[in-house]
Design a protein around this motif. Structure first.
Motif, mmCIF file in Angstrom:
data_model
loop_
_atom_site.group_PDB
_atom_site.id
_atom_site.type_symbol
_atom_site.label_atom_id
_atom_site.label_comp_id
_atom_site.label_asym_id
_atom_site.label_seq_id
_atom_site.Cartn_x
_atom_site.Cartn_y
_atom_site.Cartn_z
ATOM 1 N N GLU A 129 0.818 -1.207 0.000
ATOM 2 C CA GLU A 129 0.000 0.000 0.000
ATOM 3 C C GLU A 129 0.857 1.263 0.000
ATOM 4 O OE1 GLU A 129 -3.334 2.203 2.812
ATOM 5 O OE2 GLU A 129 -3.136 0.034 2.935
ATOM 6 N N ALA A 130 1.952 1.238 0.721
ATOM 7 C CA ALA A 130 2.832 2.415 0.773
ATOM 8 C C ALA A 130 3.370 2.759 -0.611
ATOM 9 C CB ALA A 130 3.981 2.178 1.754
ATOM 10 N N ASP A 131 3.711 1.747 -1.414
ATOM 11 C CA ASP A 131 4.168 2.002 -2.782
ATOM 12 C C ASP A 131 3.058 2.629 -3.627
ATOM 13 O OD1 ASP A 131 6.674 0.984 -2.277
ATOM 14 O OD2 ASP A 131 6.475 -0.754 -3.595
ATOM 15 N N THR A 132 1.814 2.181 -3.417
ATOM 16 C CA THR A 132 0.689 2.710 -4.178
ATOM 17 C C THR A 132 0.455 4.173 -3.831
ATOM 18 O OG1 THR A 132 -0.277 0.484 -4.191
ATOM 19 C CG2 THR A 132 -1.728 2.307 -4.805
ATOM 20 N N VAL A 133 0.500 4.501 -2.543
ATOM 21 C CA VAL A 133 0.372 5.892 -2.098
ATOM 22 C C VAL A 133 1.525 6.730 -2.656
ATOM 23 C CG1 VAL A 133 0.397 7.408 -0.067
ATOM 24 C CG2 VAL A 133 -0.969 5.310 -0.045
ATOM 25 N N ALA A 134 2.729 6.172 -2.639
ATOM 26 C CA ALA A 134 3.896 6.895 -3.150
ATOM 27 C C ALA A 134 3.763 7.180 -4.643
ATOM 28 C CB ALA A 134 5.172 6.097 -2.872
ATOM 29 N N LEU A 135 3.233 6.227 -5.402
ATOM 30 C CA LEU A 135 3.019 6.475 -6.827
ATOM 31 C C LEU A 135 2.021 7.617 -7.014
ATOM 32 C CD1 LEU A 135 3.287 5.944 -9.836
ATOM 33 C CD2 LEU A 135 1.606 4.091 -9.581
ATOM 34 N N GLY A 136 0.944 7.612 -6.235
ATOM 35 C CA GLY A 136 -0.021 8.708 -6.318
ATOM 36 C C GLY A 136 0.627 10.045 -6.032
ATOM 37 N N SER A 137 1.474 10.094 -5.021
ATOM 38 C CA SER A 137 2.171 11.330 -4.664
ATOM 39 C C SER A 137 3.095 11.788 -5.791
ATOM 40 C CB SER A 137 2.961 11.115 -3.375
ATOM 41 O OG SER A 137 3.633 12.285 -3.007
ATOM 42 N N ARG A 138 3.774 10.858 -6.414
ATOM 43 C CA ARG A 138 4.658 11.205 -7.531
ATOM 44 C C ARG A 138 3.847 11.693 -8.737
ATOM 45 N NH1 ARG A 138 7.664 6.738 -5.123
ATOM 46 N NH2 ARG A 138 9.677 7.577 -4.462
ATOM 47 N N LEU A 139 2.693 11.074 -8.952
ATOM 48 C CA LEU A 139 1.835 11.546 -10.048
ATOM 49 C C LEU A 139 1.340 12.964 -9.784
ATOM 50 C CD1 LEU A 139 -0.195 8.306 -10.792
ATOM 51 C CD2 LEU A 139 1.299 9.516 -12.411
ATOM 52 N N ALA A 140 1.080 13.282 -8.530
ATOM 53 C CA ALA A 140 0.613 14.628 -8.171
ATOM 54 C C ALA A 140 1.602 15.694 -8.630
ATOM 55 C CB ALA A 140 0.392 14.725 -6.663
ATOM 56 N N ALA A 141 2.865 15.356 -8.650
ATOM 57 C CA ALA A 141 3.891 16.320 -9.028
ATOM 58 C C ALA A 141 3.979 16.552 -10.534
ATOM 59 C CB ALA A 141 5.249 15.860 -8.499
ATOM 60 N N VAL A 142 3.357 15.666 -11.339
ATOM 61 C CA VAL A 142 3.524 15.789 -12.790
ATOM 62 C C VAL A 142 2.219 15.972 -13.561
ATOM 63 C CG1 VAL A 142 5.703 14.518 -12.784
ATOM 64 C CG2 VAL A 142 3.560 13.276 -13.193
ATOM 65 N N LEU A 143 1.069 15.691 -12.954
ATOM 66 C CA LEU A 143 -0.204 15.861 -13.651
ATOM 67 C C LEU A 143 -0.618 17.334 -13.622
ATOM 68 C CD1 LEU A 143 -2.173 12.702 -12.457
ATOM 69 C CD2 LEU A 143 -0.770 13.006 -14.509
ATOM 70 N N THR A 144 -1.357 17.750 -14.627
ATOM 71 C CA THR A 144 -1.688 19.166 -14.768
ATOM 72 C C THR A 144 -3.204 19.384 -14.782
ATOM 73 O OG1 THR A 144 -1.551 18.977 -17.179
ATOM 74 C CG2 THR A 144 0.450 19.681 -16.022
ATOM 75 N N PRO A 145 -3.644 20.605 -14.484
ATOM 76 C CA PRO A 145 -5.078 20.910 -14.523
ATOM 77 C C PRO A 145 -5.660 20.588 -15.893
ATOM 78 C CG PRO A 145 -3.860 22.746 -13.569
ATOM 79 C CD PRO A 145 -2.846 21.776 -14.109
ATOM 80 N N GLY A 146 -6.906 20.126 -15.878
ATOM 81 C CA GLY A 146 -7.597 19.799 -17.111
ATOM 82 C C GLY A 146 -7.431 18.361 -17.558
ATOM 83 N N MET A 147 -6.555 17.620 -16.894
ATOM 84 C CA MET A 147 -6.346 16.224 -17.286
ATOM 85 C C MET A 147 -7.452 15.337 -16.744
ATOM 86 S SD MET A 147 -2.211 15.700 -17.024
ATOM 87 C CE MET A 147 -2.228 14.140 -17.885
ATOM 88 N N LEU A 148 -7.776 14.308 -17.525
ATOM 89 C CA LEU A 148 -8.748 13.296 -17.151
ATOM 90 C C LEU A 148 -7.993 11.975 -17.022
ATOM 91 C CD1 LEU A 148 -11.704 12.386 -16.736
ATOM 92 C CD2 LEU A 148 -11.870 12.161 -19.239
ATOM 93 N N VAL A 149 -8.044 11.390 -15.817
ATOM 94 C CA VAL A 149 -7.305 10.162 -15.516
ATOM 95 C C VAL A 149 -8.297 9.056 -15.196
ATOM 96 C CG1 VAL A 149 -5.602 9.081 -13.996
ATOM 97 C CG2 VAL A 149 -5.380 11.510 -14.593
#
Length: 162
Positions: free
Chosen positions: A13-33
């Motif tokens: 689970e910690a790896d999954t949360v960490a991936l989410g945190s890393r994605l937060a740093a690169v995703l931009t407004p207006g994106m649909l995931v």
């Protein structure tokens, strides 16, 4: 334009949360995931890491019964959808889906297949599957901005997520 793929091993689970945190740093407004995977695969866990990575400090719950959970205190603001209990894709029009999809918000959609025919194409598709005791995350960047995000994500991958 061809899609860009990344495949990541998530040990826990910690790896999954960490991936989410890393994605937060690169995703931009207006994106649909779009987030795909079986029940319990870790879609909401990944969303929790992402929303917290954007500055939210409270609980991040699955909006299974409400369909959408807004996080206006994040940068960018996030709409987190869970379409698991959606009876008919037309219900998305009734809740004003198009109003949620704008250039200011990041939209995360769990169970996007339930919105087929109504949801626009995703920028990024994340599929999480169980592999042994861990998970595998397959990331497919469909749009140019998602390709750029995955390229930037490569520079941030180290430690727990490989």
């Amino acid at each position: 334009m061809s899609a860009l793929y990344r495949q990541l091993t998530l040990r826990d689970e910690a790896d999954t949360v960490a991936l989410g945190s890393r994605l937060a740093a690169v995703l931009t407004p207006g994106m649909l995931v779009f987030l795909q995977g079986d029940l319990g695969a870790g879609k909401t866990t990944l969303c929790r890491g992402l929303v917290r990575g954007l500055g939210h400090r409270g609980a991040v719950k699955s909006p299974t019964y409400t369909l959408v959970e807004p996080y206006d205190n994040t940068v960018p603001p996030v709409y987190h959808f869970d379409l698991y209990r959606l009876g008919d894709p037309a219900e998305l029009d009734a809740i004003g889906l198009r109003d949620y999809l704008d250039s200011e918000h990041l939209c995360l959609v769990e169970w996007p297949g339930r919105g087929d025919g109504v949801l626009p194409p995703a920028d990024l598709i994340i599929t999480i599957t169980q592999v042994g005791a861990g998970r595998q995350a397959d990331l497919k960047a469909v749009s140019l901005r998602a390709r750029r995000a995955l390229a930037a994500l490569d520079d941030r991958l180290s430690g727990a997520v490989t």
